[in-house]
Scaffold this motif. Sequence first.
Motif, PDB file in Angstrom:
ATOM      1  N   UNK A  46     128.902  -2.099 -86.223  1.00  0.00           N
ATOM      2  CA  UNK A  46     127.727  -2.211 -87.083  1.00  0.00           C
ATOM      3  C   UNK A  46     126.589  -2.959 -86.389  1.00  0.00           C
ATOM      4  N   UNK A  47     126.937  -3.966 -85.583  1.00  0.00           N
ATOM      5  CA  UNK A  47     125.901  -4.688 -84.828  1.00  0.00           C
ATOM      6  C   UNK A  47     125.258  -3.780 -83.785  1.00  0.00           C
ATOM      7  N   UNK A  48     126.051  -2.924 -83.172  1.00  0.00           N
ATOM      8  CA  UNK A  48     125.504  -1.972 -82.197  1.00  0.00           C
ATOM      9  C   UNK A  48     124.506  -1.036 -82.858  1.00  0.00           C
ATOM     10  N   UNK A  49     124.802  -0.638 -84.090  1.00  0.00           N
ATOM     11  CA  UNK A  49     123.871   0.236 -84.808  1.00  0.00           C
ATOM     12  C   UNK A  49     122.554  -0.484 -85.116  1.00  0.00           C
TER      13      UNK A  49
ATOM     14  N   UNK B 202     132.450   7.215 -94.436  1.00  0.00           N
ATOM     15  CA  UNK B 202     132.149   8.000 -93.246  1.00  0.00           C
ATOM     16  C   UNK B 202     131.695   7.086 -92.116  1.00  0.00           C
ATOM     17  N   UNK B 203     130.999   6.016 -92.485  1.00  0.00           N
ATOM     18  CA  UNK B 203     130.495   5.048 -91.511  1.00  0.00           C
ATOM     19  C   UNK B 203     130.835   3.639 -91.972  1.00  0.00           C
ATOM     20  N   UNK B 204     131.535   2.900 -91.081  1.00  0.00           N
ATOM     21  CA  UNK B 204     132.088   3.264 -89.781  1.00  0.00           C
ATOM     22  C   UNK B 204     133.210   4.304 -89.919  1.00  0.00           C
ATOM     23  N   UNK B 205     133.444   5.063 -88.860  1.00  0.00           N
ATOM     24  CA  UNK B 205     134.495   6.080 -88.903  1.00  0.00           C
ATOM     25  C   UNK B 205     135.884   5.441 -88.937  1.00  0.00           C
TER      26      UNK B 205
ATOM     27  N   UNK C 156     130.182   5.515 -99.259  1.00  0.00           N
ATOM     28  CA  UNK C 156     130.367   6.389 -98.095  1.00  0.00           C
ATOM     29  C   UNK C 156     129.989   5.706 -96.790  1.00  0.00           C
ATOM     30  N   UNK C 157     129.168   4.660 -96.859  1.00  0.00           N
ATOM     31  CA  UNK C 157     128.744   3.963 -95.638  1.00  0.00           C
ATOM     32  C   UNK C 157     128.523   2.482 -95.931  1.00  0.00           C
TER      33      UNK C 157
END
Length: 364
Positions: free
Chosen positions: A288-291, A270-273, A247-248
Motif C-alpha cells: 500500500x505504501x508503494x502505491x 481485489x486490492x491488495x491481491x 473490494x479495496x
Amino acid sequence: MMYEEQQQQVRTMMNSARNKMRSQVKVDSNRRRSGSTAGNGVEEDQRLEIVDLSGMSLDELPIPSLNLAAICKLDLSNNNLQNIPESLTARLLNLIVFDVRSNQLKTLPNSIGCLSKLKVLNVSGNLIQSLPRTIENCRSLEELNANFNKLSQLPDTIGFELQNLKKLSVNSNKLVFLPYSTSHLTNLRVLDARLNCLRSLPEDLENLINLEILNVSQNFQYLAELPYSIGLLISLVELDVSYNKITALPNSIGCLKKLQKLSVEGNPLVSPPAEIFEQGLNMVKEYLCDKINGTSKASHGNKKNSWFGKLAKCGTFNGVNLPAGDREGFIMPSYRSIDGMASPRYMGMFSPRRLFSPKTYFSR
C-alpha cells in the motif's frame, strides 16, 4: 394463584431487595469534604455507597432506604425493569457507575443528563431504540456500552460534548451511520461498531488521535468502502473490517505504523491481491505504501494525484518496514480491548483536509 398469595410474594420480593440493598452497601473509605459536596445533598460526615440490586427479577425498583445522593455505584443489571423513574435518576447526583444491562428497558430517562459525575454507563442487552439527547450533559463519561439494543442512530452532537469518552461500544444494533461528531472524540481509544448496518464511516477520522482499536466488522452487504483518513489514525493497533463488502483497502492503511493486527476476511477484496495478503501484514503495508509513493504499477491512476499522494511525494509518509516477526499479527481472530493509555495530543490542525482545502474546511 390467589390475590393474597400474589401480594405476599410481591412483599417478600421487595423486602428481599431492601435487605440486599443494605447488605451490599459498601462504604467508601474517603470522606467527602463539605466544600466539594455543598449543594448536592451529601453531608460532610456522609460517605458514598455502592448499591447492588442485580439478578433479583425486579419488575420495578423498591423504595430506597438511603439518600440517593450518597450512591456512587448502582447496579440494577439482570432484572426485568421496563423503565427507570425520572425522579430517581435526577437525585443520583454523585453516581459514577450506572449498570442497567440485561433488562427490558425501551428508553432511558431524560434526567440522566443530571449525572454530571457519571463515568461508566452500561445499558447493553435492552430494547433501547435511541439514546436521550440529554446524555450529552454527562461530560465526565468515559465508557458507554450500548451493545445489543435496537439503536438506529446516535445523538447527532454526541462527539462534540462527550470529550472524555474513551470507550464507545455500540455493537449488535441497527445503526446505519455514525454521526459526523464521532470523529471529534479525541480521547477515544476503543470504537466497537460491529454487527450493525453501517453504510459508511465519518470522513474526518484523523481527529481520533488516541484510537487504538477500531472494529466495524460484520456490517455485511452494507459497508463497501473505508475513508482514506483511516490511515491517519496514528495510535491504531487493531483494525477489524472483516465480513463486509469492501473490494479495496485505502492505500493510507500502509502508513499505520502502530498497526499490529488487521482482519479482512469475508470481503471480496481485489486490492491488495490475495498473494500479498498471504505474505502477512508487513507485506500488505509495504504494498500500500508503494502505491502511495507511485512505485507500483497499480498506482498509476487517479490515486497518484490525490492529497495522500501529494503528502507522500513531499516525504510526509515514507511507509514502514516491520521485522518479519511481526507478520503473525495479520489476522485478528477475536476482539479484545487494550488498556494502555496513549498520550493526549491533537493533530487535527495538520490534517490533509486543512492543508489542501483550508477554505472548504473552515467555512463549515
